[in-house]
Enzyme design. Structure first.
Site, PDB file in Angstrom:
ATOM      1  N   ASN A   1       0.828  -1.202   0.000  1.00  0.00           N
ATOM      2  CA  ASN A   1       0.000   0.000   0.000  1.00  0.00           C
ATOM      3  C   ASN A   1       0.871   1.265   0.000  1.00  0.00           C
ATOM      4  O   ASN A   1       1.026   1.915  -1.022  1.00  0.00           O
ATOM      5  CB  ASN A   1      -0.942  -0.003   1.202  1.00  0.00           C
ATOM      6  CG  ASN A   1      -2.048   1.028   1.076  1.00  0.00           C
ATOM      7  OD1 ASN A   1      -1.921   2.008   0.349  1.00  0.00           O
ATOM      8  ND2 ASN A   1      -3.143   0.824   1.784  1.00  0.00           N
ATOM      9  N   ASP A   2       1.457   1.583   1.130  1.00  0.00           N
ATOM     10  CA  ASP A   2       2.191   2.850   1.257  1.00  0.00           C
ATOM     11  C   ASP A   2       3.375   2.941   0.312  1.00  0.00           C
ATOM     12  O   ASP A   2       3.690   4.027  -0.193  1.00  0.00           O
ATOM     13  CB  ASP A   2       2.673   3.033   2.702  1.00  0.00           C
ATOM     14  CG  ASP A   2       1.518   3.063   3.676  1.00  0.00           C
ATOM     15  OD1 ASP A   2       0.458   3.592   3.309  1.00  0.00           O
ATOM     16  OD2 ASP A   2       1.672   2.544   4.798  1.00  0.00           O
ATOM     17  N   ILE A   3       4.071   1.828   0.062  1.00  0.00           N
ATOM     18  CA  ILE A   3       5.302   1.882  -0.737  1.00  0.00           C
ATOM     19  C   ILE A   3       5.027   2.075  -2.221  1.00  0.00           C
ATOM     20  O   ILE A   3       5.953   2.287  -3.002  1.00  0.00           O
ATOM     21  CB  ILE A   3       6.143   0.613  -0.521  1.00  0.00           C
ATOM     22  CG1 ILE A   3       5.392  -0.627  -0.996  1.00  0.00           C
ATOM     23  CG2 ILE A   3       6.550   0.490   0.929  1.00  0.00           C
ATOM     24  CD1 ILE A   3       6.237  -1.888  -0.960  1.00  0.00           C
TER      25      ILE A   3
ATOM     26  N   SER B   1      -1.735   1.149   7.759  1.00  0.00           N
ATOM     27  CA  SER B   1      -1.382   2.524   8.130  1.00  0.00           C
ATOM     28  C   SER B   1      -2.569   3.472   8.110  1.00  0.00           C
ATOM     29  O   SER B   1      -2.489   4.575   8.633  1.00  0.00           O
ATOM     30  CB  SER B   1      -0.299   3.053   7.187  1.00  0.00           C
ATOM     31  OG  SER B   1      -0.815   3.177   5.883  1.00  0.00           O
TER      32      SER B   1
END
Length: 494
Positions: free
Chosen positions: A421-423, A462
């Site tokens: 997700n975040d990366i 997150s």
């Protein structure tokens, strides 16, 4: 055995630990490095047990056997997906041990001082007074070391044990909170009490005042009060860090535990503990610094727990998530010449690494270029994805770091994202109000087609929304990652 043999054994063990750390920097040498570490730790324990001044053999053997049994049980039960939680739990035990050893050192100093006082001589002047020398020789183990120190050395010892307890207590509660966040037992959102960093600063100043008080009185209460304050600092520091930054937290706590061990090594006059603690502390700090650069974080801000919070209202999402099925993904893979796979924590949870490895083998067998893109903080532990892929026997040479592969996405036909997700979040570049603003990410959206294997439409661990999922060239393949990849395997033509 004498001190010479113990010191020599400690030097050999330290060399083995250094070789272990060096080997862990590469996938090919990691297995050999682990055996170096095992050999070093075995030698260190034996040298300590058979060293001068050691007693309580039965209790030592019982504790070693008990710890060994617990270790075997944990090793069999803990899955690779739970390794970040396990590492955090181990850090908490190191911190707690540092606190207990520091308290024991304080009580031993008091016991030796009382013995000198009862003998009517000054503490601890064995080289000057015969009575003091007789008292000093009556002690064994750590107390004997204390009894032969000068007053200046005793003051240094008090400083060392104070710092060991301070760092250990922070490490303990910080690691417990990190474990709770990683295991989903505590909210992953950044949470601070009213007053925020002022509370941490007040607790730190209070601890410094306790140090002055401790030197003035030598009593137990200032040490105990400092322990309570540092326990609060550890709790509040890590609670104030958001889920997106937990990989950095794990390495930071690893560094804290090392420095706590080094401080206690000085208190115990144990050279190996000093060396090992310094190795762990410095390597953890270096890793934290590297990860901070990878996430565009300020290193000092990380140490103080001042990161992980939202900076303002996030951008509105435009468009909609478009679902696809295994047939469409298989068709795109059949037509593609180049494929990049981006693994994340979702792959670990689904234990899909073996299915991913088989998909890779099948696509490469058809002459397609298949590579893996690894972000420095993929998963919840540094190197998490590399370990999983190595376990599934994915060739090392096609597993590339972010800086090695990021420029290749515009020339890539298909990108498959498995539980990340975040990366892969373009908001890091496009949204200055995003909690991950400025963080280097894998620019997967520049590829021709992007397929995201995801369990649902949630924001993930997150809690950060990802605009990638709404882009025109992105399709969502919902479901368990392992089942989704196995579905692709059955549909790709031979």
């Amino acid at each position: 055995m004498d001190f010479g043999f113990t010191t020599a054994a400690y030097v050999v063990a330290a060399v083995l630990f250094i070789l272990s750390l060096g080997g862990l920097s590469g996938q090919e040498s990691a297995k050999r490095a682990i055996w170096y570490g095992i050999a070093g730790m075995t030698l260190a324990v034996l040298a300590t047990l058979f060293g001068p001044g050691v007693g309580l053999w039965l209790l030592s053997l019982i504790l070693i056997a008990g710890g060994g049994v617990i270790g075997v049980i944990v090793a069999k039960r803990v899955q690779m997906t739970e390794m970040p939680q396990l590492v955090a739990a181990m850090h908490s035990l190191v911190g707690l041990a540092a606190v207990f050893v520091g308290y024991n050192a304080h009580f031993e100093i008091g016991r030796v001082a009382q013995a000198f006082a009862e003998a009517g001589t000054l503490f601890p002047r064995p080289a000057v007074e015969a009575e003091a020398a007789a008292v000093a020789e009556s002690f064994r183990g750590f107390a004997a070391i204390v009894a032969h120190k000068t007053q200046a050395e005793i003051n240094v010892l008090r400083l060392e044990l104070f710092l060991g307890v301070f760092i250990g207590a922070i490490t303990f509660t910080g690691s417990v909170v990190a474990y709770g966040k990683l295991a989903g037992k505590v909210t992953s959102a950044a949470t601070k009490l009213p007053g925020g960093h002022l509370l941490n600063a007040a607790a730190a100043i209070g601890s410094a005042l306790c140090l002055v008080w401790f030197f003035g009185s030598g009593g137990f209460f200032p040490l105990f009060l400092m322990t309570l304050l540092s326990l609060f600092i550890g709790y509040h520091l890590i609670m104030g860090i958001g889920g997106a930054d937990m990989p950095v937290v794990v390495s930071m706590l690893n560094s804290y535990s090392g420095w706590a061990a080094a401080a206690i090594g000085f208190s115990l006059s144990n050279d190996l503990l000093i060396v090992v603690g310094a190795l762990v502390g410095s390597s953890g700090a270096i890793l934290s610094y590297i990860m901070c650069k990878a996430m565009n974080r300020n290193f000092v801000s990380v140490i103080l727990g001042g990161f992980g919070g939202s900076q303002g209202p996030a951008q509105e999402m435009e468009g909609e998530m478009v679902a696809t099925d295994a047939d469409a993904v298989a068709s795109a893979l059949d037509e593609a010449d180049s494929v990049i796979i981006v693994p994340g924590y979702g792959m670990a949870v689904a234990q899909a690494q073996n299915a991913v490895s088989e998909l890779t083998r099948k696509l490469r067998g058809k002459g397609k270029e298949v590579r893996f893109a690894i972000h420095p903080v993929a998963g919840r532990l540094p190197g998490h994805m590399n370990v999983l892929l190595a376990e599934a026997k994915v060739p090392y040479d096609i597993v590339l770091e972010m800086e090695e592969i990021n420029d290749d996405f515009p020339d890539t036909d298909v990108v498959i994202i498995i539980g990340s997700n975040d990366i892969v979040n373009p908001a890091a570049q496009d949204d200055p109000n995003s909690p991950i603003a400025g963080m280097p990410v894998l620019e997967v959206w520049k590829a021709k087609d992007v397929f995201v294997c995801k369990r649902g439409q949630g924001t993930g661990y997150s809690g950060i929304e990802n605009p990638l999922f709404f882009k025109d060239n992105t399709r969502m393949l919902y479901g368990d990652a392992k089942a989704s990849i196995e579905g692709l395997l059955s549909r790709i033509s031979s």
